[in-house]
Design a protein around this motif. Structure first.
Motif, PDB file in Angstrom:
ATOM      1  N   PRO A   6      34.703  31.690  56.322  1.00 30.84           N
ATOM      2  CA  PRO A   6      35.131  32.732  57.263  1.00 30.84           C
ATOM      3  C   PRO A   6      35.017  32.231  58.709  1.00 30.84           C
ATOM      4  O   PRO A   6      34.418  31.185  58.978  1.00 30.84           O
ATOM      5  CB  PRO A   6      34.155  33.874  56.990  1.00 30.84           C
ATOM      6  N   ALA A   7      35.575  33.004  59.634  1.00 31.07           N
ATOM      7  CA  ALA A   7      35.596  32.578  61.024  1.00 31.07           C
ATOM      8  C   ALA A   7      35.178  33.707  61.956  1.00 31.07           C
ATOM      9  O   ALA A   7      35.469  34.882  61.713  1.00 31.07           O
ATOM     10  CB  ALA A   7      36.994  32.098  61.408  1.00 31.07           C
ATOM     11  N   VAL A   8      34.508  33.321  63.034  1.00 32.38           N
ATOM     12  CA  VAL A   8      34.209  34.242  64.121  1.00 32.38           C
ATOM     13  C   VAL A   8      35.090  33.840  65.288  1.00 32.38           C
ATOM     14  O   VAL A   8      35.040  32.694  65.754  1.00 32.38           O
ATOM     15  CB  VAL A   8      32.728  34.212  64.528  1.00 32.38           C
ATOM     16  N   LEU A   9      35.920  34.768  65.728  1.00 33.93           N
ATOM     17  CA  LEU A   9      36.868  34.525  66.806  1.00 33.93           C
ATOM     18  C   LEU A   9      36.258  35.050  68.102  1.00 33.93           C
ATOM     19  O   LEU A   9      35.939  36.231  68.207  1.00 33.93           O
ATOM     20  CB  LEU A   9      38.192  35.233  66.521  1.00 33.93           C
ATOM     21  N   LEU A 103      30.036  29.069  59.277  1.00 34.91           N
ATOM     22  CA  LEU A 103      31.259  29.759  59.671  1.00 34.91           C
ATOM     23  C   LEU A 103      32.030  28.944  60.702  1.00 34.91           C
ATOM     24  O   LEU A 103      31.460  28.151  61.437  1.00 34.91           O
ATOM     25  CB  LEU A 103      30.925  31.131  60.269  1.00 34.91           C
ATOM     26  N   HIS A 104      33.347  29.161  60.753  1.00 35.86           N
ATOM     27  CA  HIS A 104      34.157  28.582  61.807  1.00 35.86           C
ATOM     28  C   HIS A 104      33.901  29.317  63.121  1.00 35.86           C
ATOM     29  O   HIS A 104      33.769  30.540  63.150  1.00 35.86           O
ATOM     30  CB  HIS A 104      35.651  28.733  61.493  1.00 35.86           C
ATOM     31  N   VAL A 105      33.882  28.585  64.218  1.00 37.30           N
ATOM     32  CA  VAL A 105      33.925  29.159  65.560  1.00 37.30           C
ATOM     33  C   VAL A 105      35.314  28.884  66.119  1.00 37.30           C
ATOM     34  O   VAL A 105      35.743  27.734  66.182  1.00 37.30           O
ATOM     35  CB  VAL A 105      32.866  28.550  66.492  1.00 37.30           C
ATOM     36  N   VAL A 106      36.020  29.949  66.496  1.00 36.28           N
ATOM     37  CA  VAL A 106      37.339  29.808  67.092  1.00 36.28           C
ATOM     38  C   VAL A 106      37.326  30.474  68.464  1.00 36.28           C
ATOM     39  O   VAL A 106      36.904  31.621  68.593  1.00 36.28           O
ATOM     40  CB  VAL A 106      38.432  30.462  66.215  1.00 36.28           C
ATOM     41  N   LEU A 107      37.745  29.744  69.485  1.00 34.70           N
ATOM     42  CA  LEU A 107      37.869  30.317  70.822  1.00 34.70           C
ATOM     43  C   LEU A 107      39.264  30.928  70.920  1.00 34.70           C
ATOM     44  O   LEU A 107      40.264  30.222  71.042  1.00 34.70           O
ATOM     45  CB  LEU A 107      37.663  29.247  71.895  1.00 34.70           C
ATOM     46  N   ALA A 155      42.398  28.758  62.071  1.00 35.52           N
ATOM     47  CA  ALA A 155      41.166  28.623  61.288  1.00 35.52           C
ATOM     48  C   ALA A 155      41.440  28.652  59.787  1.00 35.52           C
ATOM     49  O   ALA A 155      40.568  28.296  58.987  1.00 35.52           O
ATOM     50  CB  ALA A 155      40.194  29.742  61.650  1.00 35.52           C
ATOM     51  N   GLY A 156      42.639  29.090  59.411  1.00 34.36           N
ATOM     52  CA  GLY A 156      42.978  29.187  57.998  1.00 34.36           C
ATOM     53  C   GLY A 156      42.271  30.318  57.288  1.00 34.36           C
ATOM     54  O   GLY A 156      41.844  30.167  56.140  1.00 34.36           O
ATOM     55  N   VAL A 157      42.133  31.471  57.979  1.00 35.99           N
ATOM     56  CA  VAL A 157      41.438  32.606  57.363  1.00 35.99           C
ATOM     57  C   VAL A 157      42.311  33.852  57.425  1.00 35.99           C
ATOM     58  O   VAL A 157      43.211  33.959  58.259  1.00 35.99           O
ATOM     59  CB  VAL A 157      40.091  32.900  58.068  1.00 35.99           C
ATOM     60  N   SER A 158      42.009  34.803  56.554  1.00 40.18           N
ATOM     61  CA  SER A 158      42.677  36.104  56.562  1.00 40.18           C
ATOM     62  C   SER A 158      41.869  37.069  57.423  1.00 40.18           C
ATOM     63  O   SER A 158      40.726  36.784  57.813  1.00 40.18           O
ATOM     64  CB  SER A 158      42.773  36.649  55.134  1.00 40.18           C
ATOM     65  N   ALA A 159      42.448  38.223  57.693  1.00 42.94           N
ATOM     66  CA  ALA A 159      41.767  39.229  58.511  1.00 42.94           C
ATOM     67  C   ALA A 159      40.454  39.682  57.885  1.00 42.94           C
ATOM     68  O   ALA A 159      39.497  39.999  58.597  1.00 42.94           O
ATOM     69  CB  ALA A 159      42.690  40.433  58.727  1.00 42.94           C
TER      70      ALA A 159
END
Length: 229
Positions: A6-9, A103-107, A155-159
């Motif tokens: 998963p990712a945190v945007l 987790l992914h970190v996305v700016l 990030a290659g993740v869904s909502a």
């Protein structure tokens, strides 16, 4: 196609870097120079909005050449005050903890490239970041959901496997339109009540307080098999 992580945007301005009021000051000087004075509080209400929409709104739909001059002046004044940019409390530590938890970190920002260079230099956390967006990725930024969707794609993740962290009602609205839960922080100068009303899933004072309360935050939904403090 989605990944298993998963990712945190993260928005940057006002969320990770203390920059909102520098923007307000730069815009105020720009409008004053063009004999279109705008009270600082009105400018602050628009910070985080798509840049073109901000200028059009605050200039009352001024002709395009005037709007371009306003943008150019804002850039000049913002860059001249760049030494005042500072990392907000707990921002780096929060990003490090998110990565530590797998987790992914996305700016997820719509900042133009020149501002993004300054923000990334101030934050100094590129080693923790999986992906970055910018104004070049979308035609229109927040409150449209486009930048959030681009961030998820990168990030290659869904909502369902993402959470957005931002400081303005525009962040909350953009995330909501992309069906992504949004955590609000007060460090951008917007009230808890406004962020709640806009639809924030939770509101924290700043990154430091979110870090301290991660276990009870919407971030915990991304970590069904992890134990948070």
């Amino acid at each position: 196609m989605t990944t298993s992580r998963p990712a945190v945007l993260f928005d940057i301005d006002g969320t990770l870097v203390d920059s909102n009021y520098l923007h307000v000051h730069a815009w105020q000087r720009a409008f004053t120079d063009m004999d279109l004075p705008v009270p600082a509080w009105r400018i602050h209400r628009c910070i985080g909005m798509d840049g073109a929409q901000l200028v059009d709104t605050l200039s009352g739909g001024a002709p395009e050449p005037i709007q371009k001059q306003l943008k150019d002046l804002h850039t000049r004044y913002y860059e001249s005050d760049a030494a005042l940019l500072a990392v907000l409390p707990g921002a780096r530590e929060l990003l490090a903890r998110v990565v530590e938890l797998g987790l992914h970190v996305v700016l997820a920002t719509s900042a133009p490239d020149n501002e993004l260079v300054l923000l990334r230099s101030t934050l100094d956390c590129d080693d923790l970041v999986s992906a970055i967006t910018s104004s070049a990725d979308v035609e229109t930024a927040k409150p449209r959901p486009d930048i959030v969707k681009v961030a998820m794609d990168k990030a290659g993740v869904s909502a369902q496997h993402a959470v957005f962290v931002g400081d303005t009602v525009w962040d909350v609205e953009a995330a909501g339109r992309a069906d992504v839960a949004c955590i609000g922080v007060l460090s951008g100068g917007i009230s808890r009540a406004e962020l709640d009303t806009a639809g924030a899933a939770a509101v924290y004072e700043d990154a430091e307080h979110l870090l301290a309360g991660m276990g009870g935050s919407p971030l915990s939904t991304l970590l069904a098999h992890e134990v948070l403090p």
